[in-house]
Design an enzyme around this catalytic site. Sequence first.
Site, PDB file in Angstrom:
ATOM      1  CE  LYS A  36      21.243  -7.504  11.564  1.00  0.00           C
ATOM      2  NZ  LYS A  36      20.303  -6.783  12.453  1.00  0.00           N
ATOM      3  CD1 TRP A  37      28.902  -8.858   6.083  1.00  0.00           C
ATOM      4  CD2 TRP A  37      30.399 -10.287   6.924  1.00  0.00           C
ATOM      5  NE1 TRP A  37      30.092  -8.631   5.448  1.00  0.00           N
ATOM      6  CE2 TRP A  37      31.032  -9.492   5.941  1.00  0.00           C
ATOM      7  CE3 TRP A  37      31.146 -11.260   7.595  1.00  0.00           C
ATOM      8  CZ2 TRP A  37      32.370  -9.650   5.607  1.00  0.00           C
ATOM      9  CZ3 TRP A  37      32.486 -11.414   7.253  1.00  0.00           C
ATOM     10  CH2 TRP A  37      33.087 -10.607   6.273  1.00  0.00           C
ATOM     11  CG  ASP A  38      24.095  -4.458   8.697  1.00  0.00           C
ATOM     12  OD1 ASP A  38      23.716  -4.390   7.514  1.00  0.00           O
ATOM     13  OD2 ASP A  38      23.452  -3.979   9.647  1.00  0.00           O
TER      14      ASP A  38
ATOM     15  CG  ASN B 121      23.848  -0.750   7.626  1.00  0.00           C
ATOM     16  OD1 ASN B 121      22.779  -1.167   7.181  1.00  0.00           O
ATOM     17  ND2 ASN B 121      24.302  -1.082   8.810  1.00  0.00           N
TER      18      ASN B 121
ATOM     19  CG  ASP C  23      16.689  -2.419   8.504  1.00  0.00           C
ATOM     20  OD1 ASP C  23      17.095  -3.523   8.891  1.00  0.00           O
ATOM     21  OD2 ASP C  23      17.432  -1.423   8.392  1.00  0.00           O
TER      22      ASP C  23
ATOM     23  CG  ASP D 106      25.606  -0.469  15.028  1.00  0.00           C
ATOM     24  OD1 ASP D 106      26.736  -0.405  15.535  1.00  0.00           O
ATOM     25  OD2 ASP D 106      25.225   0.243  14.088  1.00  0.00           O
TER      26      ASP D 106
ATOM     27  NE  ARG E  35      23.064   3.499   9.780  1.00  0.00           N
ATOM     28  CZ  ARG E  35      23.113   2.523  10.660  1.00  0.00           C
ATOM     29  NH1 ARG E  35      24.001   1.574  10.551  1.00  0.00           N
ATOM     30  NH2 ARG E  35      22.265   2.468  11.660  1.00  0.00           N
TER      31      ARG E  35
ATOM     32  CB  CYS F 184      22.282  -7.836   7.618  1.00  0.00           C
ATOM     33  SG  CYS F 184      21.269  -6.394   8.027  1.00  0.00           S
TER      34      CYS F 184
END
Length: 736
Positions: free
Chosen positions: A476-478, A480, A548, A367, A443, A526
């Site tokens: 990396k496909w997040d 959140n 995490d 990020d 978030r 992720c």
Amino acid sequence: MIKEHLQGSCISIDAKSWSYQIEIRHGKYLVHRYFGKKLSGISELHQKRSFKKNYGTIHPDRTFNEFSFETELFELTSPGKGDYRIPLFNGRSSKGSSVFSFTYDSHEIMEGILDVHGLPGVYAEEGDSASTLKITCRDEDSGLYVHLYYGVLPEFDTLLRWCCFENRGTDPVSIERAMSFLLDTPEDNFDVLTLQGAYARERTAQRHRLTGGISSFSSLRGISSHHMQPFLGMLSPETGENSGSALGVLLVYSGNFLFEVEKTAYGTVRITSGIHNQGFSWLLEPGESFFTPQAVLVQSYEGLGGMTRSFHRLIRTRLCRTDHRDAQRPVLINNWEATYFDFTRNDLLELADEAHNVGIELFVLDDGWFTNRSDDTTGLGDWQEDRKKLSGGLQELSQDLLKRKLKMGLWVEPEMVSPGTQLMQEHPDWVLGYPEKELTMGRTQLVLDLAHPDVQQHLIDTFTRVFSSADISYVKWDMNRCIGEWRSAYLPPERQGEASHRYVLGLYRVMKELTERFPHILFEGCAGGGGRYDAGILAFMPQYWTSDNTDGVSRLFIQHGTSMVYPLSTMGSHVSEVPNHQVGRSTSLDFRLGVSMAGNFGCELDLRKLTKPEKQVLSKQISWYKRWRPVIQFGDMYRLKSPADGEDSSLMIVSPDKHKAVLFWYRRLHDASLLPPVIHLSGLDPSIRYLEERTGASALGDELMHRGFPVEEPEGDFSVRIYQFVQDENSASRKL
Ligand code: GLA
């Protein structure tokens, strides 16, 4: 194998170690006959499941008055017809009726495993003796047909179940509950195994006795969630790691889900799972069909370990799909905990130099690489590289990394948008929720409405551009945050109940398109760590960021629970610095490395801060890992001792040909006056003589398994021992 018996009135499904039998009773009703240890045939013996007298039940079919809808074991239920247990289906016809009477219409046996339209699922490969049974039932009044699917992969001891609802009537039907399957058992003596948790404490194994009434396990967070896995184990009370019956049910789905188990007053149990019915409805117009997600049932008679190894093999080779499925996974470094949002191109290249020196193969830029992203309150959605942080941009960075023999990986969070971004200003109606009210943040970000086809297309176009903008080998496909407000501006009021499932369908469409457009990219899923670590995502992305929480002690528990279902090749497992950023604990580098090497290994720390001896340890361990990763990532895993059973825990992985094995042994807190540990190995060939390469010890497989292997005494807290066994060709003089 699927076969018909007794003039087509019974159907049997056989795998390697179990049989499943269905009876079409009186040509009308789908009765569940048997699911258990493999049988060699089918007889006409009828097991009566009704009472002489019972004023508590109703008998809707007068022709067969002895036939009790309340106590019979079924494959499908008819709402309103006297089966008061948890139903497979609930709905409402256009006339307002919630009564549906499903009776047998036809069945068909087909080769291979059929696709679950628009949804991911397990597939068969050429040479598999896989087949699918489709049984169709109909409700005369509404014209609603139900197709029940049973796919069998005999070599994997796996049964796949899903349903399709088809409206062949003239009016719409509203579906209010559509589970993927229903399984009735004639016994009720079970333990239930679930994988529960929370953020940074995902998938802790919990086992408890099944009690009377309905037990439910679910997620309503829009993602499969940190809190509950879409998995349920039904175990005999005596089942242990190596023996006893274990039925594992895994839903191939990434959104709101529900598992329900009902233990009745009659000594039977009903199990069901599927899309959560809370807040869900689906308007099925004439001519339309609705498919449920696929449920994977793995039945083992070799305890939890047997169930685990079937799931691992199945997920690794018949669910994961991409070119990377069978490829060794690269050792990576991720800059997140090293820099968070605060980095320059120079910092990254310094890290890359260090990474190259210790033998790392892939550099993941996490990020913060795009404009307006100096913290987590802004920037998501615009996806333009930040030239202030990255002079030269992503392409130049990828070239600089390649010069250091490092491939480049990139973090993205496609499903989100931050307030104040250009995307938000241009398309305020593209977010889920009620823009006229206050939108619920998580978030400090909002969720894009992936139920909307324009949003799906926008994501496909945007990330096609991003992934083509540099030499990117990994993504990396997040994701959140959880989702709460299921309101889609795209859907009319009568279809709002479809929003959560349409979101998941939209997500799968976007993931399918992008993973197919970029077959050379290795994708890792992720969601704030392991918040959407499920079989649905693994069908597109063959690995997942487990949690995490990278603390060695916490990870022993998280990885133990995760290993119940998911193979080590899928389990992202990184070494990080101390004190640990999530729990503040300090453990030795050896211990942290030992824990993270029992998975898909990487580094999540600032290598510049390591001392020279620490770098040497890391570099040595990485070359060890590279040598042993084919076994670790693609071997058969055996849990030898659970971290929940005391301070010591242990697991081992054996190569499929049984010629090699790796043993991991850990002690969290040490104590005085403890005898040196001896650990009983598993999964070896009893007749092969093995050499443990580091200590030079040699013994036959049967001795290592039954007499045990002596672990070197630990010196203090947080100890680890790793042993590597190879077939000993020349060992006459060596003794254990
Ligand atoms: C989530 C992920 C982390 C990291 C951050 C970045 O928390 O799980 O690994 O990528 O997002 O914001």
